[in-house]
Design a protein around this motif. Structure first.
Motif, short mmCIF file in Angstrom:
data_model
loop_
_atom_site.label_atom_id
_atom_site.label_comp_id
_atom_site.label_asym_id
_atom_site.label_seq_id
_atom_site.Cartn_x
_atom_site.Cartn_y
_atom_site.Cartn_z
N CYS A 52 -59.17 -7.88 -7.09
CA CYS A 52 -59.33 -6.67 -6.27
C CYS A 52 -60.04 -5.57 -7.06
O CYS A 52 -60.93 -4.90 -6.53
CB CYS A 52 -57.97 -6.18 -5.77
SG CYS A 52 -57.31 -7.16 -4.42
N PHE A 55 -63.68 -5.79 -7.15
CA PHE A 55 -64.30 -5.41 -5.88
C PHE A 55 -64.11 -3.92 -5.58
O PHE A 55 -64.41 -3.47 -4.48
CB PHE A 55 -63.70 -6.23 -4.72
CG PHE A 55 -64.31 -7.58 -4.54
CD1 PHE A 55 -65.31 -7.79 -3.61
CD2 PHE A 55 -63.88 -8.65 -5.30
CE1 PHE A 55 -65.87 -9.04 -3.42
CE2 PHE A 55 -64.42 -9.91 -5.13
CZ PHE A 55 -65.43 -10.11 -4.20
N GLU A 56 -63.55 -3.18 -6.55
CA GLU A 56 -63.21 -1.76 -6.37
C GLU A 56 -62.20 -1.58 -5.25
O GLU A 56 -62.20 -0.58 -4.54
CB GLU A 56 -64.45 -0.91 -6.14
CG GLU A 56 -65.42 -0.93 -7.31
CD GLU A 56 -66.68 -0.14 -7.05
OE1 GLU A 56 -66.68 0.73 -6.14
OE2 GLU A 56 -67.67 -0.39 -7.74
N ALA A 57 -61.35 -2.57 -5.06
CA ALA A 57 -60.27 -2.52 -4.07
C ALA A 57 -58.95 -2.37 -4.82
O ALA A 57 -58.90 -2.50 -6.04
CB ALA A 57 -60.28 -3.79 -3.22
N TYR A 75 -59.36 -1.36 0.63
CA TYR A 75 -60.69 -1.73 0.16
C TYR A 75 -61.76 -0.77 0.66
O TYR A 75 -61.59 -0.12 1.69
CB TYR A 75 -61.02 -3.17 0.58
CG TYR A 75 -61.09 -3.40 2.06
CD1 TYR A 75 -62.31 -3.42 2.73
CD2 TYR A 75 -59.94 -3.60 2.81
CE1 TYR A 75 -62.37 -3.63 4.09
CE2 TYR A 75 -59.99 -3.80 4.18
CZ TYR A 75 -61.22 -3.82 4.81
OH TYR A 75 -61.27 -4.02 6.16
N LYS A 78 -67.91 -0.89 1.67
CA LYS A 78 -69.04 -1.72 1.23
C LYS A 78 -68.62 -3.17 0.98
O LYS A 78 -69.47 -4.03 0.80
CB LYS A 78 -69.68 -1.14 -0.03
CG LYS A 78 -68.82 -1.18 -1.26
CD LYS A 78 -69.53 -0.56 -2.45
CE LYS A 78 -68.66 -0.60 -3.69
NZ LYS A 78 -69.35 -0.01 -4.83
N VAL A 79 -67.33 -3.45 0.96
CA VAL A 79 -66.82 -4.79 0.70
C VAL A 79 -66.66 -5.55 2.01
O VAL A 79 -65.99 -5.08 2.93
CB VAL A 79 -65.47 -4.73 -0.05
CG1 VAL A 79 -64.83 -6.10 -0.11
CG2 VAL A 79 -65.66 -4.16 -1.43
N LYS A 83 -65.69 -11.93 1.93
CA LYS A 83 -66.08 -12.20 0.54
C LYS A 83 -64.92 -11.92 -0.41
O LYS A 83 -64.69 -12.65 -1.38
CB LYS A 83 -67.30 -11.38 0.16
CG LYS A 83 -68.55 -11.79 0.90
CD LYS A 83 -69.79 -11.33 0.18
CE LYS A 83 -71.04 -11.66 0.95
NZ LYS A 83 -71.34 -13.06 1.03
N LEU A 84 -64.17 -10.85 -0.14
CA LEU A 84 -63.00 -10.55 -0.95
C LEU A 84 -61.98 -11.68 -0.84
O LEU A 84 -61.43 -12.14 -1.84
CB LEU A 84 -62.38 -9.21 -0.52
CG LEU A 84 -61.08 -8.81 -1.21
CD1 LEU A 84 -61.27 -8.66 -2.72
CD2 LEU A 84 -60.54 -7.51 -0.61
N SER A 87 -63.06 -14.78 -2.75
CA SER A 87 -62.89 -14.60 -4.18
C SER A 87 -61.42 -14.64 -4.57
O SER A 87 -61.04 -15.26 -5.57
CB SER A 87 -63.52 -13.27 -4.61
OG SER A 87 -63.58 -13.19 -6.01
#
Length: 142
Positions: A52, A55-57, A75, A78-79, A83-84, A87
């Protein structure tokens, strides 16, 4: 200081956007195999927190049972959530299968920890009916 100016931890601020996106995610193990123990769930949480962060989450909540896990993720817009999720599932599967070969691999066939599907639900905000009413009652130009 006025409450208006106190920072709200649920609001993410970017250069051109203010957002509050939360998702409730549920991942189930392949064939609902009961592979998780307290130790493996703790390690799974650590791995998912790191993913996370990349992903800047933010992983707000994490818990699980023997055959599934629940996550609450905050989140940025932009995510892409898919995709998150890919991953989170891929990285956690790889690390957990490497680190716990005796417990996880015995119960899982074909080298997969997670079932291919997942649940994702949006969280927070205003009830849908209020949003629908608000949009319906906009003053449309004539």
């Amino acid at each position: 200081m006025s409450p208006r100016w106190e920072p709200d931890p649920d609001l993410r601020r970017g250069r051109h956007v203010i957002s509050s996106l939360h998702a409730h995610l549920v991942f189930v193990t392949k064939y609902r195999s009961g592979v998780f123990t307290d130790e493996t769930l703790t390690r799974c949480e650590e791995i998912m927190r790191e993913v996370c962060e990349s992903f800047e989450a933010e992983l707000r909540e994490f818990n699980g049972e023997e055959d599934h896990v629940h996550l609450l993720v905050h989140y940025p817009p932009k995510v892409a959530l898919s995709k998150l999720v890919n991953s989170l599932k891929g990285v956690s599967s790889r690390y957990l299968r490497q680190e716990y070969t005796d417990t996880t691999n015995r119960a899982i066939t074909h080298g997969h920890l997670w079932a291919p599907s997942y649940f994702a639900g949006s969280c927070g905000g205003t009830p849908i009916q209020l949003v629908q009413d608000y949009i319906e009652n906009q003053k449309r130009p004539t």
